[in-house]
Enzyme design. Sequence first.
Site, PDB file in Angstrom:
ATOM      1  N   CYS A  60       0.888  -0.890  -0.196  1.00 28.22           N
ATOM      2  CA  CYS A  60      -0.053  -0.116   0.053  1.00 28.22           C
ATOM      3  C   CYS A  60       1.041   1.160  -0.032  1.00 28.22           C
ATOM      4  O   CYS A  60       1.401   1.780   1.079  1.00 28.22           O
ATOM      5  CB  CYS A  60      -0.951  -0.002   1.260  1.00 28.22           C
ATOM      6  SG  CYS A  60      -1.695   1.513   1.310  1.00 28.22           S
ATOM      7  N   CYS A  69      -0.501   4.282   2.443  1.00 25.07           N
ATOM      8  CA  CYS A  69      -0.213   3.891   3.648  1.00 25.07           C
ATOM      9  C   CYS A  69       1.277   4.054   4.246  1.00 25.07           C
ATOM     10  O   CYS A  69       1.468   4.853   5.583  1.00 25.07           O
ATOM     11  CB  CYS A  69      -0.552   2.553   4.197  1.00 25.07           C
ATOM     12  SG  CYS A  69      -2.034   1.778   3.469  1.00 25.07           S
ATOM     13  N   ASP A  70       2.240   3.500   3.356  1.00 24.81           N
ATOM     14  CA  ASP A  70       3.477   3.805   3.912  1.00 24.81           C
ATOM     15  C   ASP A  70       4.303   4.767   3.133  1.00 24.81           C
ATOM     16  O   ASP A  70       5.652   4.750   3.546  1.00 24.81           O
ATOM     17  CB  ASP A  70       4.206   2.401   3.607  1.00 24.81           C
ATOM     18  CG  ASP A  70       3.615   1.153   4.277  1.00 24.81           C
ATOM     19  OD1 ASP A  70       2.874   1.525   5.253  1.00 24.81           O
ATOM     20  OD2 ASP A  70       3.505   0.235   3.677  1.00 24.81           O
TER      21      ASP A  70
END
Length: 311
Positions: free
Chosen positions: A134, A137-138
């Site tokens: 993702c 997200c990261d």
Amino acid sequence: MNADKDLIIIGGGPGGMAAAQYGARANLKVLVIEEMAPGGQALNISDLENYPGISDPVSGFEFAQNMAKQAEAFGAEFLTASAEELKKENELFYVKTTAGTFTAPAVIMATGTRQKHLNIPGETEFSGRGVSYCATCDDPFFRDKKILVVGGGDSACDEVSFLSNLSDKVVIIHRKERFRAQKALAERVINNKNIEVRFNTVLKEITGDSRVKSVVLEDTVTGKIKKEKMDAVFVFIGSLPQTSLIPEIRKDNGGFVVTNQRMETEIPGLFAVGDLRATPFRQLIVAAGEGAVATHCASQHIDDIKGMRYI
Ligand code: NAP
């Protein structure tokens, strides 16, 4: 019939939330069961730019929040819990969850998909330590780092474009000689000066110490194998349908649930929408449209059971 709800929706992604909104607005008692925050795969979208009517891109998170708010405003109830078992007795479905068991004459499955893994050495070991599924997200961890993206579909092309805003050292590899992704997305990647595209290339191994440090790549045309320094690996190679609650049902070769055009599965009263359904095009707008159709037809099914259907 004595049911807790009229309609239970398992999964709070765009398909499930559209179904909830339509159901609640039609005065059905609707329960949405979702184990995480509402949004599903939409939460991974950094800029939603292809949903009709939204001319200024919004994040998938913001879009999902609005969908949930809208469904709740019409009266849909959201429960944070995992659905563990689904069974039907007489005309009633029983959904066992980590927060209790709920009954309804109709259920919409909207559990979506989970991402496929490469299953190569180092992938599990470095998951969360440089290996990610993702980008949004990261992303803070990978600014200005050397990043490898694996995959050739829409997800890989979307996500690599997002990552190219963080670093000018992004490499995407795909096992074939051209992308599977929609042409517009593929061309955006090919023309991006921050992205190096390598076709006919596969990832064999991920190595490092406490974090990812390098990868082993194979050129499938020449057979040449080389080790290369890399700080991160993002894997976007497709998805697997989450159908463990309904194992005995007709599915396609990929395991996606087959329905008719009313979104009905083989089990009367059980509907399926969104990414877990067998469909030629997995898109937010498709999932949302399917949610609306499923609820409309579920409502007719409920009326049939109550002997109240308008003919
Ligand atoms: P996908 O379309 O199934 O593409 C997966 C890609 O990964 C393919 O190029 C495939 O290669 C490759 N791949 C699969 N297994 C591999 C392996 N073991 N090793 C190396 N490569 C592998 O999956 P997706 O990109 O996640 O998209 C899923 C669905 O969501 C699609 O319907 C897509 O249209 C939709 N989606 C749309 C958007 C958008 O419209 N913006 C964004 C994201 C997703 P091959 O080509 O060789 O099979």
